[in-house]
Enzyme design. Structure first.
Site, mmCIF file in Angstrom:
data_model
loop_
_atom_site.group_PDB
_atom_site.id
_atom_site.type_symbol
_atom_site.label_atom_id
_atom_site.label_comp_id
_atom_site.label_asym_id
_atom_site.label_seq_id
_atom_site.Cartn_x
_atom_site.Cartn_y
_atom_site.Cartn_z
ATOM 1 C CE1 TYR A 67 -3.861 11.220 -14.873
ATOM 2 C CE2 TYR A 67 -1.986 10.010 -14.004
ATOM 3 C CZ TYR A 67 -3.271 10.480 -13.866
ATOM 4 O OH TYR A 67 -3.980 10.209 -12.718
ATOM 5 C CG HIS A 77 8.905 11.023 -15.316
ATOM 6 N ND1 HIS A 77 8.461 10.940 -16.608
ATOM 7 C CD2 HIS A 77 8.079 10.218 -14.596
ATOM 8 C CE1 HIS A 77 7.416 10.142 -16.674
ATOM 9 N NE2 HIS A 77 7.161 9.692 -15.464
ATOM 10 C CD GLU A 99 -3.098 0.371 2.246
ATOM 11 O OE1 GLU A 99 -3.670 1.443 2.423
ATOM 12 O OE2 GLU A 99 -3.067 -0.567 3.059
ATOM 13 C CG ASP A 136 5.639 6.468 -5.623
ATOM 14 O OD1 ASP A 136 4.786 5.641 -5.993
ATOM 15 O OD2 ASP A 136 5.333 7.512 -5.022
ATOM 16 C CB SER A 137 6.519 8.024 -11.234
ATOM 17 O OG SER A 137 5.844 6.820 -11.539
HETATM 18 P P1 IMP Z 1 2.765 4.734 -8.881
HETATM 19 O O1 IMP Z 1 4.176 5.144 -9.094
HETATM 20 O O2 IMP Z 1 2.570 3.267 -8.903
HETATM 21 O O3 IMP Z 1 2.153 5.423 -7.690
HETATM 22 O O4 IMP Z 1 1.924 5.208 -10.151
HETATM 23 C C1 IMP Z 1 2.216 6.405 -10.767
HETATM 24 C C2 IMP Z 1 1.091 6.794 -11.699
HETATM 25 O O5 IMP Z 1 1.509 8.032 -12.281
HETATM 26 C C3 IMP Z 1 0.888 5.833 -12.870
HETATM 27 O O6 IMP Z 1 -0.095 4.888 -12.631
HETATM 28 C C4 IMP Z 1 0.476 6.788 -13.975
HETATM 29 O O7 IMP Z 1 -0.888 7.088 -13.885
HETATM 30 C C5 IMP Z 1 1.281 8.028 -13.644
HETATM 31 N N1 IMP Z 1 2.583 7.989 -14.344
HETATM 32 C C6 IMP Z 1 3.813 7.746 -13.822
HETATM 33 N N2 IMP Z 1 4.757 7.759 -14.777
HETATM 34 C C7 IMP Z 1 4.096 7.995 -15.922
HETATM 35 C C8 IMP Z 1 4.541 8.106 -17.273
HETATM 36 O O8 IMP Z 1 5.716 7.951 -17.634
HETATM 37 N N3 IMP Z 1 3.570 8.364 -18.169
HETATM 38 C C9 IMP Z 1 2.258 8.537 -17.835
HETATM 39 N N4 IMP Z 1 1.797 8.414 -16.604
HETATM 40 C C10 IMP Z 1 2.719 8.146 -15.650
#
Ligand code: IMP
Length: 194
Positions: A149, A175, A39, A68-69
């Site tokens: 996105y 990124h 989580e 994480d992004s």
């Molecule tokens: P998490 O890192 O698993 O919390 O998810 C990050 C969320 O940010 C992803 O599910 C996407 O919706 C968005 N995201 C992160 N990196 C990218 C990218 O390179 N392109 C488009 N959306 C991104």
């Protein structure tokens, strides 16, 4: 040929996994996908990336990368940021929801993608690498490449969204590519115990 060392990519996100396979293709590791299914309770990208990487490392006994992004939109005070993956149940709904929140706000909708990569290895401190890409959210969906996105994120100077770029072009700006470049340049992967 000697067996290649294994490196875990701690993610269940198919788009991220595809990018890691491309970005680390020449790094000399056999990449193993493992979804830590943690989580995301951290208050920062660093904390969440650490959680993902250390969970995968503890469970597999192998060096592990956690990512994480998120996308941060200036006109929304940096939202959705850490919550980018949880804005709505599907990515299509998340993209639509982000655009709905921007309706009526003056353009340009300046934004940035941020990415933190954590490298956790057995017996060593977890290390962090960061990348960002500044750009603009556009109201129309453009292109089908990439994930998340990407179709509404315009990269300045290119006239294209990430959704309109093939992988080899996205990696010039992204990124995630920036964070992986910092990881490779640090030499941390070469110092992992054999
Ligand atoms: P998490 O890192 O698993 O919390 O998810 C990050 C969320 O940010 C992803 O599910 C996407 O919706 C968005 N995201 C992160 N990196 C990218 C990218 O390179 N392109 C488009 N959306 C991104």
């Amino acid at each position: 040929m000697a067996d290649r060392r294994r490196l875990v990519i701690a993610s269940g996100n198919a788009g991220k996994l595809r990018e890691y396979r491309e970005l680390l293709a020449g790094a000399g590791f056999e990449l193993v996908a493992f979804d830590s299914e943690v989580e995301e309770v951290g208050a920062t990208y660093v904390e969440n990336a650490r959680l993902k990487a250390e969970t995968a490392c503890n469970r597999s006994g192998l060096p592990s990368l956690g990512d994480d992004s998120g996308v941060e939109v200036e006109a929304l005070g940096g939202f959705p940021g850490l919550h980018s993956a949880r804005l709505a149940p599907t990515q299509e709904a998340r993209t639509a929801e982000l655009l709905r929140r921007l309706e009526g706000k003056p353009r340009p909708w300046n934004a940035r993608f941020a990415c933190v990569v954590a490298l956790a290895a057995p017996g060593g401190p977890t290390q962090f690498f960061e990348g960002e890409c500044r750009g603009e959210i556009v109201p129309e969906w453009r292109g089908k490449a990439g994930f998340g996105y990407d179709p509404i994120f315009l990269v300045p100077g290119t006239g294209k969204t990430f959704g309109e770029m093939p992988p080899e072009e996205k990696r010039l700006y992204s990124h995630r590519a920036g964070a992986v470049r910092a990881l490779l340049e640090s030499g941390a992967l070469n110092r992992l115990p054999a």
